[in-house]
Motif scaffolding. Sequence first.
Motif, mmCIF file in Angstrom:
data_model
loop_
_atom_site.group_PDB
_atom_site.id
_atom_site.type_symbol
_atom_site.label_atom_id
_atom_site.label_comp_id
_atom_site.label_asym_id
_atom_site.label_seq_id
_atom_site.Cartn_x
_atom_site.Cartn_y
_atom_site.Cartn_z
ATOM 1 N N LYS A 55 66.940 -53.094 -79.639
ATOM 2 C CA LYS A 55 67.605 -51.803 -79.855
ATOM 3 C C LYS A 55 66.685 -50.828 -80.578
ATOM 4 N N ARG A 56 65.968 -51.310 -81.590
ATOM 5 C CA ARG A 56 65.057 -50.436 -82.342
ATOM 6 C C ARG A 56 63.947 -49.903 -81.439
ATOM 7 N N ILE A 57 63.404 -50.773 -80.589
ATOM 8 C CA ILE A 57 62.361 -50.342 -79.666
ATOM 9 C C ILE A 57 62.936 -49.376 -78.634
ATOM 10 N N LYS A 58 64.155 -49.651 -78.178
ATOM 11 C CA LYS A 58 64.808 -48.779 -77.191
ATOM 12 C C LYS A 58 65.011 -47.376 -77.755
ATOM 13 N N ILE A 59 65.392 -47.285 -79.024
ATOM 14 C CA ILE A 59 65.571 -45.977 -79.658
ATOM 15 C C ILE A 59 64.272 -45.185 -79.592
ATOM 16 N N TRP A 60 63.150 -45.849 -79.926
ATOM 17 C CA TRP A 60 61.858 -45.168 -79.904
ATOM 18 C C TRP A 60 61.480 -44.761 -78.482
ATOM 19 N N ILE A 61 61.656 -45.663 -77.520
ATOM 20 C CA ILE A 61 61.309 -45.368 -76.133
ATOM 21 C C ILE A 61 62.158 -44.224 -75.585
ATOM 22 N N ASP A 62 63.462 -44.224 -75.912
ATOM 23 C CA ASP A 62 64.341 -43.147 -75.446
ATOM 24 C C ASP A 62 63.915 -41.801 -76.003
ATOM 25 N N ARG A 63 63.418 -41.804 -77.227
ATOM 26 C CA ARG A 63 62.933 -40.558 -77.826
ATOM 27 C C ARG A 63 61.668 -40.055 -77.138
ATOM 28 N N GLU A 68 55.234 -39.989 -71.136
ATOM 29 C CA GLU A 68 54.816 -41.198 -70.422
ATOM 30 C C GLU A 68 53.588 -41.829 -71.058
ATOM 31 N N ARG A 69 52.695 -41.008 -71.570
ATOM 32 C CA ARG A 69 51.469 -41.529 -72.180
ATOM 33 C C ARG A 69 51.782 -42.411 -73.387
ATOM 34 N N ALA A 70 52.726 -41.963 -74.214
ATOM 35 C CA ALA A 70 53.098 -42.739 -75.398
ATOM 36 C C ALA A 70 53.732 -44.068 -75.009
ATOM 37 N N ALA A 76 51.214 -51.227 -73.318
ATOM 38 C CA ALA A 76 49.877 -51.805 -73.180
ATOM 39 C C ALA A 76 49.463 -52.530 -74.450
ATOM 40 N N GLU A 77 49.682 -51.883 -75.592
ATOM 41 C CA GLU A 77 49.307 -52.509 -76.864
ATOM 42 C C GLU A 77 50.144 -53.757 -77.120
ATOM 43 N N LYS A 123 43.476 -49.041 -75.655
ATOM 44 C CA LYS A 123 43.528 -47.812 -74.865
ATOM 45 C C LYS A 123 44.119 -48.141 -73.496
ATOM 46 N N SER A 124 44.800 -47.156 -72.906
ATOM 47 C CA SER A 124 45.383 -47.371 -71.580
ATOM 48 C C SER A 124 45.300 -46.088 -70.767
ATOM 49 N N THR A 125 45.422 -46.247 -69.447
ATOM 50 C CA THR A 125 45.357 -45.085 -68.556
ATOM 51 C C THR A 125 46.135 -45.348 -67.280
ATOM 52 N N THR A 126 46.622 -44.270 -66.681
ATOM 53 C CA THR A 126 47.231 -44.348 -65.349
ATOM 54 C C THR A 126 46.338 -43.671 -64.321
ATOM 55 N N VAL A 127 45.203 -43.167 -64.774
ATOM 56 C CA VAL A 127 44.266 -42.459 -63.898
ATOM 57 C C VAL A 127 43.388 -43.497 -63.198
#
Length: 255
Positions: A55-63, A68-70, A76-77, A123-127
Amino acid sequence: MNIFNHSVIQLDKKVTLNFINVENYSKDFVKLIEEEIGFIRNGIINDEDINDVKKRIKIWIDRKKKDERAKNGFVAEFICHLYLRSRKFEQYSLFKNLEERGPKKGFDGLYMLDDEMWLVESKSTTVLTNSHLSEINKAYSDIKTKIESSVKDFKINDPWENAKHHIQIANPNKTLTENMKKLSADFINNKKHKIKEFNIIPCSTIYLKGSWKKIDNDALKKKLEKEVIKKEAKKLNVLCVNKKSVDDFIKFINS
């Protein structure tokens, strides 16, 4: 069982390459996340129900719904931490800020293995035109800046003080804490250090989505070895991850 579909290549005594492939989350992969997510986020004394962790992680992701980068960087981390713990690295950092609900600041991770300290940068990328070498170079550059800066540079906050606070909560260790205190004192008193004094773990994740493919071990080894071997560090443990998307992680958090 090779849950991470990974290969480990020892280039020499200094450099280890880890090639990891995460297309979809198998039942065993999900089980590993269930076993580890609380400890990755909260440290060795994890007394929180897994549903509350999610739930705590979901709150952060929903925010971060529009960032998308965050979200990509977060997942990835997390996978890098999950992998390192599976390789018996002992965690001395929290996967969160002490002041906020999101990921931590400072070094992305602090670990011990065989009585040696390791510092992590992810580090991560979608490029798709970016490469694992380019992302490893970015991670290396960032961790080098953190290690080799001092208060007079005004580039970053004291990463060693941050690490010290995380150790005290994540996995108390008197010797490691004293080491962080000394490095923090050096930082504030402009006594600089060099990256060659430290073991580092630069991590690269490439999200491939519809262009999914496994890492070609021979080809990537050939691309990395000439460049990575030149990098200054006491030791390097390089993580390269091919990941399809964040979808399976989001699905897990929402379940």
